[in-house]
Design a protein around this motif. Structure first.
Motif, PDB file in Angstrom:
ATOM      1  N   UNK A  17      -0.024  16.822   3.096  1.00 27.19           N
ATOM      2  CA  UNK A  17       1.258  16.238   2.684  1.00 27.19           C
ATOM      3  C   UNK A  17       0.979  15.121   1.673  1.00 27.19           C
ATOM      4  N   UNK A  18       1.621  15.206   0.514  1.00 22.91           N
ATOM      5  CA  UNK A  18       1.336  14.285  -0.591  1.00 22.91           C
ATOM      6  C   UNK A  18       2.455  13.257  -0.729  1.00 22.91           C
ATOM      7  N   UNK A  19       2.078  11.988  -0.861  1.00 17.10           N
ATOM      8  CA  UNK A  19       3.054  10.946  -1.189  1.00 17.10           C
ATOM      9  C   UNK A  19       2.478  10.068  -2.311  1.00 17.10           C
ATOM     10  N   UNK A  20       3.386   9.521  -3.124  1.00 19.17           N
ATOM     11  CA  UNK A  20       2.983   8.690  -4.263  1.00 19.17           C
ATOM     12  C   UNK A  20       3.299   7.225  -3.980  1.00 19.17           C
ATOM     13  N   UNK A  21       2.353   6.362  -4.309  1.00 15.32           N
ATOM     14  CA  UNK A  21       2.476   4.938  -4.008  1.00 15.32           C
ATOM     15  C   UNK A  21       2.164   4.096  -5.246  1.00 15.32           C
ATOM     16  N   UNK A  22       2.693   2.867  -5.221  1.00 16.77           N
ATOM     17  CA  UNK A  22       2.286   1.859  -6.203  1.00 16.77           C
ATOM     18  C   UNK A  22       2.358   0.495  -5.522  1.00 16.77           C
ATOM     19  N   UNK A  23       1.798  -0.508  -6.159  1.00 16.62           N
ATOM     20  CA  UNK A  23       1.765  -1.843  -5.537  1.00 16.62           C
ATOM     21  C   UNK A  23       3.165  -2.358  -5.246  1.00 16.62           C
ATOM     22  N   UNK A  46     -12.043   9.245  -0.297  1.00 16.05           N
ATOM     23  CA  UNK A  46     -11.492   8.611  -1.494  1.00 16.05           C
ATOM     24  C   UNK A  46     -11.905   9.448  -2.697  1.00 16.05           C
ATOM     25  N   UNK A  47     -10.921   9.856  -3.491  1.00 20.60           N
ATOM     26  CA  UNK A  47     -11.179  10.673  -4.685  1.00 20.60           C
ATOM     27  C   UNK A  47     -10.712   9.899  -5.909  1.00 20.60           C
ATOM     28  N   UNK A  84      -2.111  12.671   2.077  1.00 21.46           N
ATOM     29  CA  UNK A  84      -2.735  12.274   0.818  1.00 21.46           C
ATOM     30  C   UNK A  84      -1.890  11.163   0.201  1.00 21.46           C
ATOM     31  N   UNK A  85      -2.514  10.036  -0.045  1.00 19.57           N
ATOM     32  CA  UNK A  85      -1.835   8.937  -0.727  1.00 19.57           C
ATOM     33  C   UNK A  85      -2.356   8.843  -2.151  1.00 19.57           C
ATOM     34  N   UNK A  86      -1.453   8.912  -3.106  1.00 18.74           N
ATOM     35  CA  UNK A  86      -1.858   8.857  -4.515  1.00 18.74           C
ATOM     36  C   UNK A  86      -1.407   7.535  -5.100  1.00 18.74           C
ATOM     37  N   UNK A 144      -3.597   3.663   5.346  1.00 17.92           N
ATOM     38  CA  UNK A 144      -4.825   4.454   5.354  1.00 17.92           C
ATOM     39  C   UNK A 144      -4.431   5.912   5.258  1.00 17.92           C
ATOM     40  N   UNK A 145      -5.289   6.646   4.582  1.00 15.97           N
ATOM     41  CA  UNK A 145      -4.965   8.040   4.296  1.00 15.97           C
ATOM     42  C   UNK A 145      -6.146   8.941   4.660  1.00 15.97           C
TER      43      UNK A 145
END
Lengths: 202, 202
Positions: free
Chosen positions: A32-38, A96-97, A4-6, A61-62
């Protein structure tokens, strides 16, 4: 194990992110959760939560790509790199959520043109203006169209996430999680008690 | 402007923190939120959220001191520095709020001996074992005794926070926030649909 990409950006709405994270995070063997930003690094929510993120690439891609809402979306809809990155990742990801005004960012990409979606009730007109070719549904706790799940405001993201888990893994697992976190899940995505409700009249 | 100090430790439960943060964070003119831990730096929740925190001092005092629960509490109840720091800050702070098994940490300090409190239903026996002189109330969405607010499991922290705001600022403001975040608030702290409910029998 699904990844999961947030997506985070400054002035994201806190609960839009951490409601779904609480729920997916309870299925450690599945997600598995990971946090992203630009840009990567620290991103701060409207409620002053400072989160460490990884740098996002347009090639990412997630299994699940989650886009929150919040006041930051007002700025990000006019940020071409953000919109093109969301567009690329959304097209590559399995699901996509979006939560709340996160659907405005997704709509701006054009990826949900012709599809049904919903959003925050109080910002609905603004969200609609970001994607005139989307089939916007105002009365919905959340909406599903193909791989796209879009929820109404803030707390509705938790109901949508439980709905997603129900669709993928069965309603018993979703109900078990709701029970564990002592959350009263609105199981029916078409029941929306906040539709056209005017708080001042109550 | 009131200051809110939120105690974090590794393996805190994500929504225990960010439900209340979402709600208090909407009252920017009334409350300022900061996150703390014993050592400062990055703290990671059970759901893999990495938060930046400031270093806590036993001399800190807050208008509101919030203690979350989560699996990390199982370790922290046996961490003397954590318990003594919680004890000092709780005695100095105007209000102390706990979510879920956060009440086990507070109970371990002895500060709520003789007072009424509640906690997570599924961990109730363990929580009770951390403070045998507390008047534990199992059937409660949240409990209030003097300056201490303790909530039941995870999502109940949101109901308690709205209840706190209702007590301090009036129910209209609490209802307004619930409406804004499209959250169905259980307004009555004595209505607890998760009391003695056995999920497997449903």
């Amino acid at each position: 194990m699904k990844n999961i990409g947030i997506l985070l950006f400054n002035n994201f709405e806190t609960l839009d992110v951490f409601g779904p994270v609480e729920i997916f995070g309870r299925l450690k063997d599945l997600y598995h959760i990971e946090f992203y930003s630009l840009e990567g690094g620290v991103v701060t929510s409207t409620q002053n939560v400072k989160i460490l993120t990884q740098k996002l690439s347009e090639k990412d891609q997630f299994d699940i790509f989650l886009i929150p809402g919040g006041m930051g979306t007002r700025k990000e809809v006019d940020h071409p790199e953000m919109i093109s990155t969301i567009s690329d990742i959304s097209s590559l990801s399995t699901h996509v959520l979006t939560v709340c005004t996160g659907s405005a960012l997704l709509a701006k990409t054009g990826q949900i043109n012709g599809l049904s979606a919903t959003s925050n009730k109080r910002s609905f007109d603004w969200v609609v203006s970001q994607g005139s070719k989307v089939n916007w549904i105002k009365k919905a706790r959340w909406a599903v169209d193909g791989k796209y799940y879009t929820s109404s405001g803030v707390s509705a993201g938790m109901d949508m996430t439980l709905g997603f888990i129900s669709d993928v893994h069965g309603i018993d697992l979703a109900r078990k999680i709701a029970y564990e976190i002592e959350y009263t899940w609105q199981e029916n995505k078409e029941v929306d008690e906040f539709y056209l409700q005017d708080f001042k009249q109550n």
